[in-house]
Design an enzyme around this catalytic site. Structure first.
Site, PDB file in Angstrom:
ATOM      1  N   GLN A  11       0.816  -1.216   0.000  1.00 35.59           N
ATOM      2  CA  GLN A  11       0.000   0.000   0.000  1.00 35.59           C
ATOM      3  C   GLN A  11       0.848   1.263   0.000  1.00 35.59           C
ATOM      4  OE1 GLN A  11      -3.149   0.220   2.875  1.00 35.59           O
ATOM      5  NE2 GLN A  11      -3.721   2.264   2.260  1.00 35.59           N
ATOM      6  N   GLU A  71      -2.935  -7.659  -2.100  1.00 36.02           N
ATOM      7  CA  GLU A  71      -4.401  -7.591  -2.138  1.00 36.02           C
ATOM      8  C   GLU A  71      -4.789  -6.458  -3.072  1.00 36.02           C
ATOM      9  OE1 GLU A  71      -6.644  -5.376   0.013  1.00 36.02           O
ATOM     10  OE2 GLU A  71      -5.011  -3.952   0.007  1.00 36.02           O
ATOM     11  N   SER A 140       7.118   0.081   2.365  1.00 34.66           N
ATOM     12  CA  SER A 140       7.191   0.457   3.769  1.00 34.66           C
ATOM     13  C   SER A 140       7.906  -0.654   4.524  1.00 34.66           C
ATOM     14  CB  SER A 140       5.794   0.635   4.340  1.00 34.66           C
ATOM     15  OG  SER A 140       5.121  -0.601   4.296  1.00 34.66           O
ATOM     16  N   GLY A 144       3.118  -5.975   5.830  1.00 36.81           N
ATOM     17  CA  GLY A 144       3.538  -7.334   5.497  1.00 36.81           C
ATOM     18  C   GLY A 144       4.071  -7.431   4.082  1.00 36.81           C
ATOM     19  N   THR A 145       3.343  -6.815   3.128  1.00 34.84           N
ATOM     20  CA  THR A 145       3.792  -6.848   1.737  1.00 34.84           C
ATOM     21  C   THR A 145       5.040  -5.981   1.595  1.00 34.84           C
ATOM     22  OG1 THR A 145       1.463  -6.944   1.126  1.00 34.84           O
ATOM     23  CG2 THR A 145       3.020  -6.596  -0.648  1.00 34.84           C
ATOM     24  N   THR A 179       0.754   1.948  12.712  1.00 36.62           N
ATOM     25  CA  THR A 179      -0.397   1.375  12.015  1.00 36.62           C
ATOM     26  C   THR A 179      -0.517  -0.111  12.310  1.00 36.62           C
ATOM     27  OG1 THR A 179       0.971   0.971  10.090  1.00 36.62           O
ATOM     28  CG2 THR A 179      -0.287   3.009  10.119  1.00 36.62           C
ATOM     29  N   ASN A 206       6.826   8.686   8.643  1.00 33.27           N
ATOM     30  CA  ASN A 206       5.531   9.371   8.539  1.00 33.27           C
ATOM     31  C   ASN A 206       5.383  10.498   9.541  1.00 33.27           C
ATOM     32  OD1 ASN A 206       4.400   8.120   6.389  1.00 33.27           O
ATOM     33  ND2 ASN A 206       3.218   6.637   7.561  1.00 33.27           N
ATOM     34  N   ASN A 228       2.158  11.958   0.907  1.00 38.37           N
ATOM     35  CA  ASN A 228       2.759  11.391  -0.293  1.00 38.37           C
ATOM     36  C   ASN A 228       3.176  12.460  -1.286  1.00 38.37           C
ATOM     37  OD1 ASN A 228       2.556   8.796   0.629  1.00 38.37           O
ATOM     38  ND2 ASN A 228       0.547   8.450  -0.254  1.00 38.37           N
ATOM     39  N   GLU A 254      26.192   7.723  -9.193  1.00 36.47           N
ATOM     40  CA  GLU A 254      26.958   8.821  -8.627  1.00 36.47           C
ATOM     41  C   GLU A 254      26.523   9.116  -7.190  1.00 36.47           C
ATOM     42  OE1 GLU A 254      28.054  13.140 -10.406  1.00 36.47           O
ATOM     43  OE2 GLU A 254      27.352  11.646 -11.824  1.00 36.47           O
TER      44      GLU A 254
END
Length: 452
Positions: A11, A71, A140, A144-145, A179, A206, A228, A254
């Site tokens: 995400q 997902e 991140s 998990g992903t 989170t 964050n 973002n 470089e």
């Protein structure tokens, strides 16, 4: 050509990707459907922006990027969003089940079902490149992903594209805002796995960005879009030299050469200035020396740590817009004289400077003011070890009780991986400590009486 392939994982990676590609399109005048009215060479050509976009015969510009998530919901927003026509449908890859904030799911069980499809897509992108320079991986540490799948992907990229550089843009778990409870586990496992595969990792925290949004842009409750877009500006500054022609251009390798003194010490701190709302910018004259000074304020950093407690090993200033070398030299000279910047004694105070004449672009209706000049500072400082220490401490508190560990073991991990990863990070903290020690102190212990 020196092409770069961007890979956005999970995400956080996908949403950072949205902000970055939105900004790139605005900077290059590419419309959401991929058409670029200003581009005269249809179907290729040797324009600088071709490092990030490939061109079809029909004059459509397609990002050299892959979006992956285990997902579908987040990537579905790209599929239905403003820029849906920009991407090839096969560039947006999704699985059916979530990694559920579990590194082991992203790295072992769920991740391994998707990895070959992703590598296949990356191979297709790589085949379109004449001289692939490397990969930019956005993810991140806490998810998990983001943690598990990214580290799996980096391991595989090292096998398939051994010599190509891999740069990471990683969202570091914020000290206060969390989170997921298991963020420290995921972060430490992913850092351990990717440490030897990554050439340079730019961390963003964050909380630090929340504070910048609140303080500088007067946004009371910043959303991920606000965060973002600010991250997008930084990524854009770092990659601008690859996408535009400039007087002092820097390319991917470089950065590494100038910022990474030892392979493991590859976590530069990014600072961006000016971050200012339109109302304020109207009344301020932001000179080169002002924005340069702002870069040395801990308040403008992307990771919470205090460089005044650490030492600098390297420092890279990337200016864009209306900036001339004379002003830059003056600004740096002032900083060297009056600032309490401490460099390690084995590295003479070198500032590497890049200047790009393309002024910073802002998203219409966004929070940032349109300014004439901006600067992004990348510095390798020993202070960033504070961030690791914080994370390690949180890891230790949970791991002492073996809290949540069964979720990882249940997905096929071994408990030994936890302690191995933790030892590696302890070694990383030690490395940072040793780098900051004056070489005179270190040698003084062995050779006494060699005074001249």
């Amino acid at each position: 050509m020196r092409e770069c392939i961007s890979i956005h994982v999970g995400q956080a990676g996908v949403q950072m990707g949205n902000a970055c590609w939105e900004l790139y399109c605005l900077e290059h005048g590419i419309q959401p459907d991929g058409q670029m009215p200003s581009d005269k060479t249809i179907g290729g050509g040797d324009d600088s922006f071709n490092t990030f976009f490939s061109e079809t015969g029909a004059g459509k510009h397609v990002p050299r990027a892959v979006f992956v998530d285990l997902e579908p919901t987040v990537v579905d927003e790209v599929r239905t969003g403003t820029y849906r026509q920009l991407f090839h449908p096969e560039q947006l890859i999704t699985g059916k089940e979530d990694a559920a904030n579990n590194y082991a799911r992203g790295h072992y069980t769920v991740g391994k079902e998707l990895i070959d499809i992703v590598l296949d897509r990356i191979r297709k992108l790589a085949d379109q490149c004449t001289g692939l320079q490397g990969f930019l991986i956005f993810h991140s540490f806490g998810g998990g992903t983001g943690s598990g799948f990214s580290s799996l992907l980096m391991e595989r990229l090292s096998v398939d594209y051994g010599k190509k550089s891999k740069l990471e843009f990683a969202v570091y778990p914020a000290p206060q805002i969390s989170t997921a409870v298991v963020e420290p586990y995921n972060s430490i496992l992913t850092t351990h796995t990717t440490l030897e595969h990554s050439d340079c990792a730019f961390m963003v925290d964050n909380e630090a960005i929340y504070d910048i949004c609140r303080r500088n842009l007067d946004i009371e409750r910043p959303t991920y879009t606000n965060l973002n877009r600010l991250i997008g500006q930084i990524v854009s500054s770092i990659t601008a030299s690859l996408r535009f022609d400039g007087a002092l251009n820097v390319d991917l390798t470089e950065f590494q050469t100038n910022l990474v003194p030892y392979p493991r010490i590859h976590f530069p701190l990014a600072t961006y200035a000016p971050v200012i709302s339109a109302e304020k910018a109207y009344h301020e004259q932001l000179t080169v020396s002002e924005i340069t000074n702002a870069c040395f304020e801990p308040a403008n950093q992307m990771v919470k740590c205090d460089p005044r407690h650490g030492k600098y090993m390297a420092c890279c200033l990337l200016y864009r817009g209306d900036v001339v070398p004379k002003d830059v030299n003056a600004a740096i000279a002032t900083i060297k004289t009056k600032r309490t910047i401490q460099f390690v004694d084995w590295c003479p105070t070198g500032f590497k400077v890049g200047i790009n004449y393309q002024p910073p672009t802002v998203v219409p209706g966004g929070d940032l003011a349109k300014v004439q000049r901006a600067v992004c500072m990348l510095s390798n400082t020993t202070a960033i070890a504070e961030a690791w220490a914080r994370l390690d401490h949180k890891f230790d508190l949970m791991y002492a009780k073996r809290a949540f560990v069964h979720w990882y073991v249940g997905e096929g991990m071994e408990e030994g991986e936890f302690s191995e990863a933790r030892e590696d990070l302890a070694a990383l903290e030690k490395d940072y400590e040793e780098v900051g020690v004056d070489s005179a102190d270190a040698e003084g212990e062995e050779e006494e009486g060699d005074e001249y």
